[in-house]
Design an enzyme around this catalytic site. Structure first.
Site, PDB file in Angstrom:
ATOM      1  N   GLU A 116       0.821  -1.217   0.000  1.00  0.00           N
ATOM      2  CA  GLU A 116       0.000   0.000   0.000  1.00  0.00           C
ATOM      3  C   GLU A 116       0.857   1.270   0.000  1.00  0.00           C
ATOM      4  O   GLU A 116       0.377   2.354   0.329  1.00  0.00           O
ATOM      5  CB  GLU A 116      -0.955   0.021   1.206  1.00  0.00           C
ATOM      6  CG  GLU A 116      -1.875  -1.181   1.331  1.00  0.00           C
ATOM      7  CD  GLU A 116      -2.902  -1.324   0.204  1.00  0.00           C
ATOM      8  OE1 GLU A 116      -2.932  -0.473  -0.708  1.00  0.00           O
ATOM      9  OE2 GLU A 116      -3.659  -2.317   0.237  1.00  0.00           O
ATOM     10  N   HIS A 140      -2.945   2.140   8.328  1.00  0.00           N
ATOM     11  CA  HIS A 140      -3.998   1.306   7.735  1.00  0.00           C
ATOM     12  C   HIS A 140      -4.199   0.080   8.615  1.00  0.00           C
ATOM     13  O   HIS A 140      -3.237  -0.628   8.919  1.00  0.00           O
ATOM     14  CB  HIS A 140      -3.581   0.893   6.322  1.00  0.00           C
ATOM     15  CG  HIS A 140      -4.450  -0.165   5.715  1.00  0.00           C
ATOM     16  ND1 HIS A 140      -5.822  -0.036   5.584  1.00  0.00           N
ATOM     17  CD2 HIS A 140      -4.143  -1.392   5.193  1.00  0.00           C
ATOM     18  CE1 HIS A 140      -6.315  -1.122   5.010  1.00  0.00           C
ATOM     19  NE2 HIS A 140      -5.314  -1.966   4.765  1.00  0.00           N
ATOM     20  N   HIS A 142      -7.085  -3.313   9.698  1.00  0.00           N
ATOM     21  CA  HIS A 142      -8.267  -4.104   9.349  1.00  0.00           C
ATOM     22  C   HIS A 142      -9.185  -4.155  10.569  1.00  0.00           C
ATOM     23  O   HIS A 142      -9.261  -5.162  11.267  1.00  0.00           O
ATOM     24  CB  HIS A 142      -7.847  -5.498   8.894  1.00  0.00           C
ATOM     25  CG  HIS A 142      -7.107  -5.522   7.592  1.00  0.00           C
ATOM     26  ND1 HIS A 142      -6.611  -6.672   7.013  1.00  0.00           N
ATOM     27  CD2 HIS A 142      -6.788  -4.513   6.726  1.00  0.00           C
ATOM     28  CE1 HIS A 142      -6.030  -6.380   5.858  1.00  0.00           C
ATOM     29  NE2 HIS A 142      -6.107  -5.070   5.670  1.00  0.00           N
ATOM     30  N   GLU A 170     -18.095  11.909  22.579  1.00  0.00           N
ATOM     31  CA  GLU A 170     -16.858  12.633  22.258  1.00  0.00           C
ATOM     32  C   GLU A 170     -16.336  12.375  20.849  1.00  0.00           C
ATOM     33  O   GLU A 170     -15.348  12.978  20.429  1.00  0.00           O
ATOM     34  CB  GLU A 170     -15.811  12.352  23.327  1.00  0.00           C
ATOM     35  CG  GLU A 170     -16.329  12.907  24.649  1.00  0.00           C
ATOM     36  CD  GLU A 170     -15.325  12.967  25.769  1.00  0.00           C
ATOM     37  OE1 GLU A 170     -14.143  12.696  25.532  1.00  0.00           O
ATOM     38  OE2 GLU A 170     -15.742  13.313  26.886  1.00  0.00           O
ATOM     39  N   HIS A 211     -12.855  -3.820   3.737  1.00  0.00           N
ATOM     40  CA  HIS A 211     -11.410  -4.000   3.851  1.00  0.00           C
ATOM     41  C   HIS A 211     -10.834  -3.419   5.163  1.00  0.00           C
ATOM     42  O   HIS A 211     -10.191  -4.134   5.921  1.00  0.00           O
ATOM     43  CB  HIS A 211     -10.721  -3.371   2.628  1.00  0.00           C
ATOM     44  CG  HIS A 211      -9.246  -3.567   2.580  1.00  0.00           C
ATOM     45  ND1 HIS A 211      -8.547  -3.701   1.404  1.00  0.00           N
ATOM     46  CD2 HIS A 211      -8.318  -3.630   3.565  1.00  0.00           C
ATOM     47  CE1 HIS A 211      -7.265  -3.861   1.666  1.00  0.00           C
ATOM     48  NE2 HIS A 211      -7.097  -3.822   2.982  1.00  0.00           N
TER      49      HIS A 211
HETATM   50  P1  13P Z   1       1.085  -5.513   3.021  1.00  0.00           P
HETATM   51  O1  13P Z   1       1.495  -6.769   3.773  1.00  0.00           O
HETATM   52  O2  13P Z   1       1.692  -5.440   1.649  1.00  0.00           O
HETATM   53  O3  13P Z   1       1.361  -4.268   3.848  1.00  0.00           O
HETATM   54  O4  13P Z   1      -0.478  -5.594   2.768  1.00  0.00           O
HETATM   55  C1  13P Z   1      -1.371  -5.727   3.839  1.00  0.00           C
HETATM   56  C2  13P Z   1      -2.667  -5.036   3.598  1.00  0.00           C
HETATM   57  O5  13P Z   1      -3.390  -4.776   4.526  1.00  0.00           O
HETATM   58  C3  13P Z   1      -3.055  -4.686   2.202  1.00  0.00           C
HETATM   59  O6  13P Z   1      -4.153  -3.827   2.193  1.00  0.00           O
HETATM   60 ZN    ZN Z   2      -5.354  -3.967   4.058  1.00  0.00          ZN
END
Ligand code: 13P
Ligand code: ZN
Length: 275
Positions: A116, A140, A142, A170, A211
């Site tokens: 990413e 980023h 999940h 809040e 995602h």
């Molecule tokens: P990477 O292991 O390449 O960082 O990818 C993980 C991910 O969450 C892709 O969206």
């Molecule tokens: Zn991801």
């Protein structure tokens, strides 16, 4: 100084491990990047290798020319960062055109920056300009409950913002600009990076449907705290919707206006009016 002795590196590792403990980083899920301050780069210069091979970023980020970033590696597990930092994370330098990077430290054993990287760097570019240089962290994750909501709420910035604000008093103080939503797209490339960075001009939070989430902030505490607050709010919403189909009562538009006044934040009216 050795890279691993630097305070910012310890902060990076600590944040990554906090994310792992939250359950947001199954396997290699998620990635983290930090735009290193000039004085921090100087302090570790003796430990950097500046002969590495230049490689394409996959996006063009001219405003980031000459900047250094600490990044997580592609395919690396957040779980392992604390024990194997030199394998799991690395420092990259951006070239004078903002088109290529080279690895200066870490990512041993042939590692590469996160897939990413285009999204991270395009977000860094947008947020650096929007915040006059203050924002340094792009994260980023999940996040389970936010992902779950992308199956049941319309993929609309206004609806997500209002629903998340309503779940904890809040929240609007923590993310007064709201959240943006990117529809499902193929991850890891330039197209999703362009879509995300467009939203990041307006927001500090972008949700990727089915995602996860991207957050931007000034430092590790604020960026982790932002991710944590949005995800906790989503968790409450999942619980509420699991208990009954509609809310019996909630925070009203006027309540939000009163809150904005006392907490000295601007809450755009566009987020207060959806049904
Ligand atoms: P990477 O292991 O390449 O960082 O990818 C993980 C991910 O969450 C892709 O969206
Ligand atoms: Zn991801």
């Amino acid at each position: 100084m050795k890279v691993l002795e630097a305070e910012f590196v310890q902060g990076f590792i600590c944040m990554a491990n906090d994310g792992w403990k939250q359950g947001w980083h199954e396997r290699n899920g998620g990635n983290l990047s930090y735009r290193i301050k000039k004085e921090e780069v100087d302090s570790i210069m003796e430990d950097l290798n500046r002969d590495g091979e230049w490689r394409e970023i996959g996006a063009t980020v001219p405003s980031l020319a000459g900047e250094y970033f600490m990044v997580t590696g592609s395919g690396k597990f957040f779980r392992n960062i604390i024990n194997e930092p030199e394998d799991s994370i690395g420092i990259i330098e951006i070239d004078e055109l903002g088109k290529n990077y080279r690895i200066c430290w870490g990512l041993m054993n042939g590692g590469r920056p996160t897939s990413e990287l285009p999204s991270h760097l395009m977000n860094h570019e947008v947020k650096m300009m929007a915040s006059k240089g203050k924002h340094r962290v792009i994260y980023h994750a999940h996040t389970t409950n936010v992902i779950a909501l992308t199956f049941v709420l319309p993929l609309d910035d206004k609806i997500f913002t209002r629903e998340l604000w309503e779940m904890a008093t809040e929240c609007p103080v923590v993310f007064p600009d709201g959240v943006g939503v990117v529809p499902w797209m193929v991850p890891g490339g330039r197209d999703i990076a362009v879509a995300t960075s467009k939203l990041m001009k307006k927001y500090d939070v972008a949700i990727w449907a089915h995602h996860g989430m991207f957050c931007s902030g000034e430092n590790f505490d604020l960026t982790f705290g932002l991710m944590h607050t949005v995800e906790k709010s989503a968790e409450i919403l999942v619980k509420v919707r699991s208990m009954r189909p509609n809310k019996l009562q909630s925070i009203t538009p006027q309540n939000f206006r009163d809150l904005a006044k006392d907490f000295n934040v601007k809450l755009p009216e566009e987020f207060l009016h959806h049904e």
